[in-house]
Design a protein around this motif. Sequence first.
Motif, short mmCIF file in Angstrom:
data_model
loop_
_atom_site.label_atom_id
_atom_site.label_comp_id
_atom_site.label_asym_id
_atom_site.label_seq_id
_atom_site.Cartn_x
_atom_site.Cartn_y
_atom_site.Cartn_z
N SER A 79 0.82 -1.21 0.00
CA SER A 79 0.00 0.00 0.00
C SER A 79 0.86 1.26 0.00
CB SER A 79 -0.93 0.02 1.22
OG SER A 79 -0.16 0.16 2.41
N ILE A 80 0.23 2.37 -0.34
CA ILE A 80 0.92 3.67 -0.36
C ILE A 80 1.46 4.00 1.03
CG2 ILE A 80 0.69 6.14 -0.79
CD1 ILE A 80 0.46 4.52 -3.31
N SER A 81 0.66 3.73 2.05
CA SER A 81 1.08 4.05 3.42
C SER A 81 2.28 3.19 3.85
CB SER A 81 -0.08 3.83 4.40
OG SER A 81 -0.53 2.49 4.38
N GLU A 82 2.32 1.95 3.38
CA GLU A 82 3.47 1.09 3.70
C GLU A 82 4.75 1.63 3.06
OE1 GLU A 82 2.55 -3.47 4.05
OE2 GLU A 82 1.21 -2.64 2.51
N PHE A 83 4.63 2.11 1.82
CA PHE A 83 5.79 2.71 1.16
C PHE A 83 6.26 3.96 1.91
CE2 PHE A 83 4.62 0.37 -2.84
CZ PHE A 83 5.84 -0.26 -3.01
N GLU A 84 5.31 4.74 2.38
CA GLU A 84 5.66 5.94 3.13
C GLU A 84 6.38 5.58 4.43
OE1 GLU A 84 1.91 7.86 3.58
OE2 GLU A 84 1.95 8.78 1.57
N ASN A 85 5.93 4.51 5.07
CA ASN A 85 6.59 4.06 6.30
C ASN A 85 8.01 3.55 6.03
OD1 ASN A 85 4.39 4.67 7.93
ND2 ASN A 85 3.48 2.63 7.72
N LEU A 86 8.18 2.88 4.88
CA LEU A 86 9.50 2.39 4.51
C LEU A 86 10.46 3.56 4.27
CD1 LEU A 86 8.60 -0.58 2.14
CD2 LEU A 86 9.77 -0.75 4.34
N LYS A 87 9.94 4.62 3.67
CA LYS A 87 10.77 5.81 3.45
C LYS A 87 11.21 6.42 4.78
CE LYS A 87 11.02 10.28 1.18
NZ LYS A 87 10.46 11.20 0.17
N LYS A 88 10.27 6.52 5.71
CA LYS A 88 10.60 7.06 7.04
C LYS A 88 11.66 6.19 7.72
CE LYS A 88 6.04 9.14 7.82
NZ LYS A 88 4.78 9.06 8.62
N GLU A 89 11.50 4.87 7.59
CA GLU A 89 12.47 3.95 8.19
C GLU A 89 13.84 4.11 7.57
OE1 GLU A 89 13.84 1.15 10.82
OE2 GLU A 89 11.79 1.95 10.76
N ALA A 90 13.87 4.25 6.25
CA ALA A 90 15.15 4.42 5.54
C ALA A 90 15.87 5.69 5.99
CB ALA A 90 14.90 4.45 4.03
#
Length: 317
Positions: free
Chosen positions: A276-287
Amino acid sequence: MKKNKDVLLKNKTSEKLNFVTTKKNCNITEKIKKPSWIKIKIPVNTSRIYQIKNALRKNNLHSVCEEAHCPNLSECFNNGTATFMILGSTCTRNCPFCAVSHGRPNPVNIEEPKKLSDTIFDMGINYVVITSVVRDDLYDGGAQHFVNCIQAIRNRNTVKIEILVPDFRGRIELILNIFNNALPDVFNHNIENVPRMYKKIRPGANYKKSLLLLESFKKKYLHIPTKSGLMLGIGEKDVEIIQVMRDLYSSGVTLLTIGQYLQPSVYHLPVKRYISISEFENLKKEALSIGFTNAFCGPFVRSSYHASFQSHLSMKK
């Protein structure tokens, strides 16, 4: 008699399908329905797209945009950018997720560096990404040809050059010495996915050797940003993704791309899930929390997607 013929035809068709799927190391399975956010926008004016394609055909060049069925082709071509694929269009490996054809490649075209340089000049672009098929048939994996292309481009153009390279079969010391003759502005090598999935998705590749290539290049050429990318949705777990991100950062990688795997055909590796879009956003924050200078994460993000913009952002930091 007709019934027997029908049965025979059905059996032959079944055998053919089984042969193809075995060749790709995957099975034809029922597709997961694509979510609403997996939609590609087609530009109204496609004249620029045809101009780029004609320029490639004229000089007998290849783009990974076309060969790998990239979902961003329309957007990138319409903006006058392309990722050039050198060393032919036939790969010596047969990764089940990849749309690039495989088999016995043709000899290296020694005229390709000049043709590539001329095409870039004619297109008037200021940032170029060069990638290649895997050439395990060449002792250096094609590294010298990369260097020849970089030199030819710089002889005529003042452009930034990003290279997206294969693993060169782990011949790291040889490769680093070859690239010393002509360095890129960004060095990119995709890790693709988590190590648990390597035997299934990357036959012939080695997770640790890919990390070592990135780490070794960074140690030798400290001033050049290193970059890597992952595709998700083939069976990896969240905790594994985070660990790969940490491994990459520990290996000196500062630029990261994470996108959704999209099945090129029924004969390729099936999609297990859509992120999902929100999961990608969370991955960016984690990175970013891990320490990456920049991370592009989204359904259609690919290694070279908005590469110029990502590189520019990293240089500002």
